[in-house]
Design a protein around this motif. Structure first.
Motif, PDB file in Angstrom:
ATOM      1  N   LEU A 391       0.675  -1.085   0.106  1.00 42.88           N
ATOM      2  CA  LEU A 391      -0.145  -0.013  -0.052  1.00 42.88           C
ATOM      3  C   LEU A 391       1.040   1.273  -0.003  1.00 42.88           C
ATOM      4  N   ALA A 392       0.484   2.388  -0.645  1.00 39.70           N
ATOM      5  CA  ALA A 392       1.109   3.662  -0.763  1.00 39.70           C
ATOM      6  C   ALA A 392      -0.037   4.675  -0.641  1.00 39.70           C
ATOM      7  N   LEU A 393       0.155   5.681   0.090  1.00 39.34           N
ATOM      8  CA  LEU A 393      -0.589   6.983   0.146  1.00 39.34           C
ATOM      9  C   LEU A 393       0.377   8.176   0.362  1.00 39.34           C
ATOM     10  N   SER A 394       0.081   9.059  -0.825  1.00 42.00           N
ATOM     11  CA  SER A 394       0.775  10.140  -1.045  1.00 42.00           C
ATOM     12  C   SER A 394       0.156  11.362  -1.426  1.00 42.00           C
ATOM     13  N   PRO A 395      -0.082  12.262  -0.587  1.00 40.97           N
ATOM     14  CA  PRO A 395      -0.384  13.759  -0.717  1.00 40.97           C
ATOM     15  C   PRO A 395       0.564  14.330  -1.611  1.00 40.97           C
ATOM     16  N   ALA A 396       0.210  15.473  -2.106  1.00 44.22           N
ATOM     17  CA  ALA A 396       1.269  16.280  -2.883  1.00 44.22           C
ATOM     18  C   ALA A 396       2.272  16.985  -2.190  1.00 44.22           C
ATOM     19  N   GLU A 397       1.841  17.588  -0.984  1.00 48.63           N
ATOM     20  CA  GLU A 397       2.805  18.245  -0.300  1.00 48.63           C
ATOM     21  C   GLU A 397       3.242  17.282   0.995  1.00 48.63           C
ATOM     22  N   HIS A 398       3.022  16.033   1.236  1.00 47.19           N
ATOM     23  CA  HIS A 398       3.666  15.229   2.152  1.00 47.19           C
ATOM     24  C   HIS A 398       4.417  13.963   1.802  1.00 47.19           C
ATOM     25  N   PRO A 399       5.244  13.555   2.455  1.00 47.79           N
ATOM     26  CA  PRO A 399       5.857  12.169   1.847  1.00 47.79           C
ATOM     27  C   PRO A 399       4.942  11.138   1.743  1.00 47.79           C
ATOM     28  N   VAL A 400       5.303   9.966   1.116  1.00 48.60           N
ATOM     29  CA  VAL A 400       4.654   8.688   0.709  1.00 48.60           C
ATOM     30  C   VAL A 400       4.613   7.858   2.206  1.00 48.60           C
ATOM     31  N   LYS A 401       3.479   7.565   2.116  1.00 44.76           N
ATOM     32  CA  LYS A 401       3.420   6.480   3.498  1.00 44.76           C
ATOM     33  C   LYS A 401       2.966   4.883   2.892  1.00 44.76           C
TER      34      LYS A 401
END
Length: 996
Positions: A391-401
């Protein structure tokens, strides 16, 4: 003067050389006279001159005594004589022969007499290999044959026959072999993948054993071997693995060759090497590869195993020259391994691969939901085959989780997120070394609502001023809705950017109360609204209608605006089927209203009342039906009988009645319509065809409206097969299963074959719907099986029918019947055949009396029996039968004799001068026949030989010499066996005239 006469023959049997010494006085000559001993008549005369000291007499009779007189003539006519006796050497026998006549234990010598006289013969028999003396016999001069018995089978013997005359002898030799005996119990079994071990018994009866090993695949002779006497086993090396060979055995002794038994066997196959399992070019496919081992094989059995437990999922048989096979249509993201088994004849050799994975598919149904929360997102997806997920969660202004989850988890909640922010979620399936392509989706977290919202007129009659405090987190803007407060009528929408904090609403109706609802917007989501209310300064029906709305389920009321000022409208909705009614008050500017949450399939009535001050006026009644709901959970199950279907459903509310429609699934034509009232939730349909596929649809009715349920498919249970029978196939180890077709329909038949008493899983077979028989091959001989059969229709089976039947047992092999040297016992043995049996039945027949002697029943593991108390001198036959239930399999018949009993109480008598009467007694039957021989005791001459039947008890010899002593022997015979009495002597009577 002595002449010192001497005689010699120098090895010549028809001549004599006479030698003498010269006398002291000179001799004028010599005269010689030869005559028969004891006779004065000269036979030959001879003369020799002076100075001669020898003389040859030729043309004499071999083996004869002669008298020779030598006379020397001296001076003055004086003579000196000397007489000497001499004997010529005997002549050897002629045409000497030694023959076996096919016998392995005896040789018969025969010859023709040489010329001349002889005193007798001496026969000396030697064993050629060991030079050991076997027999030394002397026989009368008249004999010309002699039988040597009790000899060793397959051996060479040397016979020397010497003609005797006095101290002289003349010899002749001959060599001959006894016939060889056949080796027995030939066995050929594998020692390894490149060797076969051959063994046999009874090898001492042949000088040489010749073995020929043939490759049955190429029909080429692989090995030929000649072995000397005594070898009982041999290992054939350097053979081809997994190959069937044929071994032939023959025995040789001299010029005799006897073909013996043969046997076949397989070498062990080699297991395949380098077994691998890897991805194929096609999706969801794996290719198994292996190195082809040396040797031959019938085929490969390739077993695909699934998961860590290695559960077999597929079996494929491929030719012996193949080195790979591809499995298609496998489940994505699963672990597999493969077992490759080499099959050659009855032997197998296996090898396993390491595990391999199919490439996984990306999860489907991926969603990213905020669930109304500004600080979290819920990611979910449908289960996909594999080990786990990435799984990967990536907002534009924050690092990938990044996160990794094990298989079985299909959701994950991200917490501590920023409100009103766009996030991107990726999920991939992991299986072994493979990772699927990711599935991506984006979503926003919910924004926070605006704060300190106010609405004021600012002293204006047609406008309102709205203001608020900016949101404390992310957003894309603000949206507002202006409503008339009393009627909740929408006036306008307001949308502004996220940098606005106030807006002016113009062109409003004076004297009216307005409500402004404002929400923060982030992507598709809105925050909870904040509202504010204020008034501008303030005016006021016919054509009442009621219309149906399907989604959402409800009724909408419409009316025209009445003239004048109106404070409010009051709406009254009721139904005759419900006691409760609904009263609604709406503002004066409202022209319609939708009633939701109504009962489906129900008739409603609406009345609209205008309130203006203290007065009211009601409209006419408007009526309409709500739409009925389709029935839920429609289920079609088999009924209590094969001709029935049980239909059930869950009512969703409303409607007058239901129409159940039944159709044959393949034709879609409706074959039955059944109307049932509301409240009934099940129905039994009877009189249907067993084993058939049907389609059921239920229509709900309410007023003019109709709605159908989802179509449900169901099967009637098929009827079981009738008249099930199973019988063994006589020519093969198989069972033939028969049945009769039951009424109705079916998709096919399922058969299960279970070996009784075995823990092995049953064999399952399928048969077509029109089949009435099937043959189950490759079963164990003499084994009972439980056969069950079902008719199958869709997922349903009929009641089972079962029957038990047994295969035909295998017949015993290598049956032998041997005589251990007894007159009352015989020994029977056989090889245990494959498979099972209930018992053996062994039958012994007396062929001499044509009667059945004994019948024995032995255990299924027995392999021999000894027969006792048998009749001596009789021929018997034995047969061994394997019995399983009512089925039997019999061996071939073999025969053997018991030893005869020697005759008893031999007596001799001479009733007349030339007659000799021999009589004897025998116990019971005792013998197949008798041989009576009579010899002249004085000369040893064989003067009589008679062969008699088994019932004879006496014999008369005639034309004998009166007053002569004879020796008589009587031998009992039974097949190859003999038993003799001691010789008995007796004289014939003198002539009657002489006695007188």
């Amino acid at each position: 003067t002595l002449l010192n006469v001497s005689v010699s023959d120098h090895g010549r049997s028809d001549s004599l050389l006479v030698s003498w010494d010269e006398p002291e006085e000179d001799a004028k000559g010599y005269s010689l006279v030869l005559s028969s001993l004891g006779s004065s008549r000269p036979l030959q005369n001879g003369s020799a001159g002076p100075n001669t000291t020898s003389f040859w007499f030729h043309g004499l009779t071999p083996g004869t005594h002669y008298e020779i007189e030598v006379t020397a003539t001296l001076a003055c006519m004086e003579t000196v004589s000397q007489t000497i006796t001499a004997q010529t050497s005997p002549s050897p026998v002629r045409n000497l022969s030694l023959s076996s006549g096919g016998s392995s234990a005896s040789l018969r010598a025969a010859w023709a007499h040489g010329p001349g006289q002889r005193d007798g013969y001496r026969l000396v028999l030697y064993h050629s290999d060991s030079q050991a003396l076997v027999r030394n016999v002397s026989i009368p001069p008249s004999a010309s044959t002699f039988l040597f018995d009790g000899l060793r089978a397959g051996s060479e013997y040397a016979l020397k026959v010497s003609t005797l005359t006095g101290s002289s002898q003349a010899s002749t030799s001959v060599h001959q072999w006894t016939a060889p005996s056949i080796p027995t119990q030939l066995r050929l079994s594998p020692g390894s993948s490149t060797s076969l071990v051959a063994s046999w018994a009874g090898a001492a009866g042949a000088s040489w054993l010749h073995l020929e090993l043939r490759n049955l695949l190429t029909q080429m002779v692989t090995t030929t071997l000649s072995a000397r006497r005594g070898l009982t086993s041999y290992t054939f090396q350097h053979l081809h693995p997994g190959t069937q060979y044929w071994l032939g055995l023959s025995a040789t002794a001299g010029s005799y060759t006897v073909v013996g038994p043969n046997a076949t066997a397989w070498t062990y196959p080699l297991s395949p090497g380098n077994v691998t399992l890897s991805s194929a070019e096609e999706q969801s496919s794996l290719q198994a590869r292996w190195s082809i081992p040396d040797g031959h094989r019938d085929f490969y059995l390739v077993t695909l195993r699934e998961g860590e437990d290695g559960v077999p999922t597929r079996n494929i048989s491929v030719g012996g020259d193949n080195g790979h096979v591809t499995f298609h249509g496998l489940s994505p993201g699963k672990q597999y391994s493969v077992q490759v088994t080499v099959v050659a004849g009855p032997y197998q050799a296996s090898a396993f691969s390491t595990a391999a994975w199919t490439e996984p598919l990306a999860p489907s149904g991926v969603s990213l939901s905020s669930q109304g929360s500004p600080h979290s997102l819920l990611a979910s997806w449908e289960e996909a085959m594999g080990e786990g997920y990435l799984l990967a969660l990536s907002p534009a202004e924050h690092p990938v989780k990044n996160s990794s989850l094990l298989r079985g988890v299909t959701s994950f909640t991200y917490k501590g997120l920023h409100p009103g922010t766009l996030y991107t979620f990726e999920v991939s399936t992991v299986a072994g070394p493979y990772t699927s392509s990711p599935q991506c989706i984006s979503n926003w977290t919910y924004p926070l609502p605006p704060e300190q919202l106010t609405l004021s007129n600012g002293g204006h009659s047609t406008s309102l001023q709205a203001s608020w405090k900016a949101a404390s987190s992310g957003s894309t803007g603000y949206t507002g809705t202006l409503l008339e407060t009393k009627s909740q009528k929408w006036v306008r929408n307001v949308t502004v950017g996220n940098d606005w904090t106030n807006v002016t609403l113009e062109d409003l109706v004076p004297g009216r109360q307005y409500t402004l609802e404002v929400a923060t917007v982030a992507g598709p989501y809105r925050s909870p609204v904040q509202s504010a209310t204020d008034w501008t300064y303030p005016l006021a029906p016919a054509g009442v209608t009621l219309t149906n709305t399907r989604r959402p389920l409800g009724l909408s009321a419409f009316w025209d605006k009445a003239a004048g000022d109106v404070d409010q409208f009051q709406l009254q909705l009721y139904s005759k089927s419900h006691a409760a009614q609904r009263n609604i008050s709406v503002g004066p500017n409202t022209h319609n209203f939708t009633f939701l949450g109504l009962s489906p399939g129900t008739q409603y009535f609406l009345k609209v009342t205008v309130l203006s001050g203290p007065y009211r006026s009601s409209s006419h009644f408007a009526t309409e039906w709500t739409y009925p709901l389709s029935l839920a959970n429609v289920s079609v199950q088999p009924g209590q009988r094969p001709q029935e279907l049980h239909v059930s459903w869950v009512e969703s509310g409303g409607g007058r009645d239901h129409l159940v429609q039944l159709s044959v699934a393949e034709s879609l034509s409706i074959i039955r319509n059944v109307s049932v009232p509301r409240g009934v939730t099940q129905l039994d349909l009877e009189g249907l065809v067993p084993g058939s596929r049907y389609r059921v649809e239920i229509i709900s009715q309410a007023g003019p409206h109709r709605i159908s349920s989802q179509t449900a498919i169901g099967y009637t249970v098929p009827l079981p097969p009738r008249s099930l029978s199973a019988s063994p196939v006589s020519t093969a180890w198989a069972l033939a299963v028969h049945w009769e077709t039951p009424p109705g329909q079916r998709d096919g038949y399922l058969l299960s074959v279970l070996e009784e008493g075995s823990s092995a899983p049953p064999r399952n077979l399928e048969a077509g719907k029109d089949s009435t028989n099937v043959t189950v091959p490759q079963l164990e001989p003499g084994t009972c099986y439980l056969v069950e059969i079902w008719a199958v229709a869709g997922p349903y089976r009929s009641l089972p029918k079962n029957i038990t039947s047994c295969t035909v047992p295998a017949a015993p092999t290598n049956l032998s019947l041997m005589n251990p040297g007894s007159s009352s016992e015989l020994y029977t043995s056989w090889n245990k055949p494959p498979g099972r049996r209930d018992h053996y039945r062994i039958t012994l027949y007396n062929l001499s009396t044509r009667s059945r002697v004994q019948v024995q029943t032995l255990s299924p593991d027995a392999q021999n029996i000894t027969w006792t108390h048998l009749e001596a001198g009789s021929r018997f036959a034995v047969q061994v039968t394997a019995v399983k239930g009512s089925s039997e399999a019999s061996s071939i018949n073999v025969t053997q004799w018991t030893h005869p009993l020697a005759p008893a109480n031999l007596t001799l008598g001479s009733p007349s001068a030339s007659v000799l009467l021999a009589s004897w007694a025998a116990a019971g039957r005792g013998a197949e026949g008798f041989v009576v021989d009579v010899y002249d005791t004085a000369s040893g001459t064989h003067v009589g030989h008679t062969v008699l039947g088994g019932n004879a008890r006496s014999h008369i010899f005639r034309r004998l010499s009166p007053g002569t002593l004879y020796s008589v022997s009587v031998r009992a015979t039974a097949g190859p066996f003999r038993a003799s009495t001691p010789n008995l002597t007796h004289c014939t009577r003198e002539c009657d005239a002489l006695l007188a």
